[in-house]
Design a protein around this motif. Structure first.
Motif, PDB file in Angstrom:
ATOM      1  N   ALA A  77       0.841  -1.203   0.000  1.00 17.35           N
ATOM      2  CA  ALA A  77       0.000   0.000   0.000  1.00 17.35           C
ATOM      3  C   ALA A  77       0.874   1.251   0.000  1.00 17.35           C
ATOM      4  CB  ALA A  77      -0.920  -0.001   1.214  1.00 17.35           C
ATOM      5  N   ARG A  78       0.395   2.288  -0.675  1.00 23.03           N
ATOM      6  CA  ARG A  78       1.129   3.550  -0.765  1.00 23.03           C
ATOM      7  C   ARG A  78       0.162   4.721  -0.649  1.00 23.03           C
ATOM      8  NH1 ARG A  78       4.365  -0.094  -0.862  1.00 23.03           N
ATOM      9  NH2 ARG A  78       6.244  -0.281  -2.135  1.00 23.03           N
ATOM     10  N   ILE A  79       0.616   5.768   0.009  1.00 21.24           N
ATOM     11  CA  ILE A  79      -0.142   7.014   0.109  1.00 21.24           C
ATOM     12  C   ILE A  79       0.688   8.098  -0.564  1.00 21.24           C
ATOM     13  CG2 ILE A  79      -1.109   8.748   1.672  1.00 21.24           C
ATOM     14  CD1 ILE A  79      -1.264   6.456   3.796  1.00 21.24           C
ATOM     15  N   TRP A  80       0.132   8.719  -1.600  1.00 20.45           N
ATOM     16  CA  TRP A  80       0.797   9.836  -2.260  1.00 20.45           C
ATOM     17  C   TRP A  80       0.167  11.116  -1.744  1.00 20.45           C
ATOM     18  CZ3 TRP A  80       1.371   8.486  -8.162  1.00 20.45           C
ATOM     19  CH2 TRP A  80       2.256   7.402  -8.283  1.00 20.45           C
ATOM     20  N   PHE A  81       1.011  12.052  -1.347  1.00 23.36           N
ATOM     21  CA  PHE A  81       0.492  13.289  -0.784  1.00 23.36           C
ATOM     22  C   PHE A  81       1.406  14.460  -1.114  1.00 23.36           C
ATOM     23  CE2 PHE A  81       3.365  11.619   2.422  1.00 23.36           C
ATOM     24  CZ  PHE A  81       3.984  12.731   2.956  1.00 23.36           C
ATOM     25  N   TYR A  82       0.860  15.641  -0.943  1.00 23.20           N
ATOM     26  CA  TYR A  82       1.646  16.865  -1.050  1.00 23.20           C
ATOM     27  C   TYR A  82       1.212  17.797   0.063  1.00 23.20           C
ATOM     28  CZ  TYR A  82      -2.437  18.890  -3.425  1.00 23.20           C
ATOM     29  OH  TYR A  82      -3.696  19.333  -3.742  1.00 23.20           O
ATOM     30  N   LEU A  83       2.050  18.775   0.343  1.00 20.89           N
ATOM     31  CA  LEU A  83       1.768  19.722   1.420  1.00 20.89           C
ATOM     32  C   LEU A  83       1.544  21.108   0.855  1.00 20.89           C
ATOM     33  CD1 LEU A  83       4.457  17.886   2.813  1.00 20.89           C
ATOM     34  CD2 LEU A  83       3.062  18.773   4.634  1.00 20.89           C
ATOM     35  N   ASP A  84       0.568  21.768   1.418  1.00 25.70           N
ATOM     36  CA  ASP A  84       0.324  23.175   1.126  1.00 25.70           C
ATOM     37  C   ASP A  84       0.182  23.856   2.477  1.00 25.70           C
ATOM     38  OD1 ASP A  84      -0.307  25.654   0.150  1.00 25.70           O
ATOM     39  OD2 ASP A  84      -2.098  25.018  -0.936  1.00 25.70           O
ATOM     40  N   ASP A  85       1.213  24.575   2.868  1.00 25.36           N
ATOM     41  CA  ASP A  85       1.296  25.201   4.178  1.00 25.36           C
ATOM     42  C   ASP A  85       1.229  24.118   5.255  1.00 25.36           C
ATOM     43  OD1 ASP A  85       1.630  27.418   5.861  1.00 25.36           O
ATOM     44  OD2 ASP A  85      -0.530  27.684   6.090  1.00 25.36           O
ATOM     45  N   ARG A  86       0.251  24.136   6.130  1.00 26.92           N
ATOM     46  CA  ARG A  86       0.148  23.160   7.229  1.00 26.92           C
ATOM     47  C   ARG A  86      -0.911  22.100   6.930  1.00 26.92           C
ATOM     48  NH1 ARG A  86       4.184  22.925  10.462  1.00 26.92           N
ATOM     49  NH2 ARG A  86       2.861  21.968  12.026  1.00 26.92           N
ATOM     50  N   THR A  87      -1.171  21.857   5.651  1.00 24.29           N
ATOM     51  CA  THR A  87      -2.160  20.855   5.264  1.00 24.29           C
ATOM     52  C   THR A  87      -1.510  19.783   4.407  1.00 24.29           C
ATOM     53  OG1 THR A  87      -3.916  22.512   5.305  1.00 24.29           O
ATOM     54  CG2 THR A  87      -4.386  20.468   4.132  1.00 24.29           C
ATOM     55  N   VAL A  88      -1.749  18.534   4.780  1.00 28.00           N
ATOM     56  CA  VAL A  88      -1.331  17.377   3.991  1.00 28.00           C
ATOM     57  C   VAL A  88      -2.517  17.000   3.119  1.00 28.00           C
ATOM     58  CG1 VAL A  88      -0.673  14.940   4.084  1.00 28.00           C
ATOM     59  CG2 VAL A  88       0.222  16.539   5.794  1.00 28.00           C
ATOM     60  N   PHE A  89      -2.335  17.060   1.802  1.00 26.38           N
ATOM     61  CA  PHE A  89      -3.393  16.670   0.878  1.00 26.38           C
ATOM     62  C   PHE A  89      -3.104  15.269   0.366  1.00 26.38           C
ATOM     63  CE2 PHE A  89      -4.021  21.246   0.753  1.00 26.38           C
ATOM     64  CZ  PHE A  89      -5.402  21.335   0.741  1.00 26.38           C
ATOM     65  N   GLU A 141      -3.394  12.798  -2.180  1.00 23.37           N
ATOM     66  CA  GLU A 141      -3.684  12.842  -3.610  1.00 23.37           C
ATOM     67  C   GLU A 141      -4.160  11.486  -4.122  1.00 23.37           C
ATOM     68  OE1 GLU A 141      -1.304  13.653  -7.747  1.00 23.37           O
ATOM     69  OE2 GLU A 141      -0.192  13.332  -5.911  1.00 23.37           O
ATOM     70  N   ALA A 142      -3.491  10.431  -3.683  1.00 20.44           N
ATOM     71  CA  ALA A 142      -3.854   9.075  -4.099  1.00 20.44           C
ATOM     72  C   ALA A 142      -3.506   8.126  -2.961  1.00 20.44           C
ATOM     73  CB  ALA A 142      -3.104   8.678  -5.363  1.00 20.44           C
ATOM     74  N   VAL A 143      -4.389   7.189  -2.714  1.00 26.08           N
ATOM     75  CA  VAL A 143      -4.136   6.157  -1.708  1.00 26.08           C
ATOM     76  C   VAL A 143      -4.285   4.825  -2.420  1.00 26.08           C
ATOM     77  CG1 VAL A 143      -4.818   5.186   0.511  1.00 26.08           C
ATOM     78  CG2 VAL A 143      -4.975   7.663   0.138  1.00 26.08           C
ATOM     79  N   HIS A 144      -3.158   4.166  -2.610  1.00 22.10           N
ATOM     80  CA  HIS A 144      -3.110   2.919  -3.375  1.00 22.10           C
ATOM     81  C   HIS A 144      -3.164   1.726  -2.422  1.00 22.10           C
ATOM     82  CE1 HIS A 144      -1.878   5.161  -6.983  1.00 22.10           C
ATOM     83  NE2 HIS A 144      -1.114   5.861  -6.170  1.00 22.10           N
ATOM     84  N   THR A 145      -4.078   0.821  -2.675  1.00 20.17           N
ATOM     85  CA  THR A 145      -4.171  -0.374  -1.838  1.00 20.17           C
ATOM     86  C   THR A 145      -3.109  -1.403  -2.210  1.00 20.17           C
ATOM     87  OG1 THR A 145      -5.842  -1.294  -3.319  1.00 20.17           O
ATOM     88  CG2 THR A 145      -6.633  -0.072  -1.386  1.00 20.17           C
TER      89      THR A 145
END
Length: 116
Positions: free
Chosen positions: A91-103, A105-109
């Protein structure tokens, strides 16, 4: 102040230094829900990690490289990170940060095709 209902969930307060986590896509929301259903404890640990230290480089958390290393959102470019909820799992979680927020983007099972 109104009394709470019996059995009402108590929301966890966040610390001032913690990041917020938000879904950046409907697919990420579905993937998150699916992973929580199959591996609740590692996903709780992933939540803790992503709210506290999302930019820490570890064997399970790091920036993606090459073309996958950036993501465009709203005309801005962000660094794309990958988090593995477990060291040996796929499993993988793809994310990016914008200021103090983790977005998220994709959560792969399972292991995403793009990084094979």
């Amino acid at each position: 102040m109104a009394a709470g209902r019996k059995g009402e969930l108590v929301p966890r307060p966040s610390k001032k230094v913690e990041y917020d986590i938000r879904f950046a896509s409907a697919g990420a929301k579905k993937g998150w829900r699916d992973l929580v259903a199959t591996m609740r404890n590692p996903m709780a640990d992933a939540w803790d990690f992503l709210t506290r230290t999302p930019t820490a480089n570890t064997p399970t958390n790091y920036r993606l490289k090459g073309e996958l290393g950036t993501v465009q959102r709203g005309g801005q470019s962000f660094e794309r990170w990958q988090h593995k909820p477990t060291l040996k799992g796929s499993a993988r979680i793809w994310f990016y940060l914008d200021d103090r927020t983790v977005f998220l983007e994709a959560v792969h099972t399972s292991h995403p095709y793009e990084t094979k």
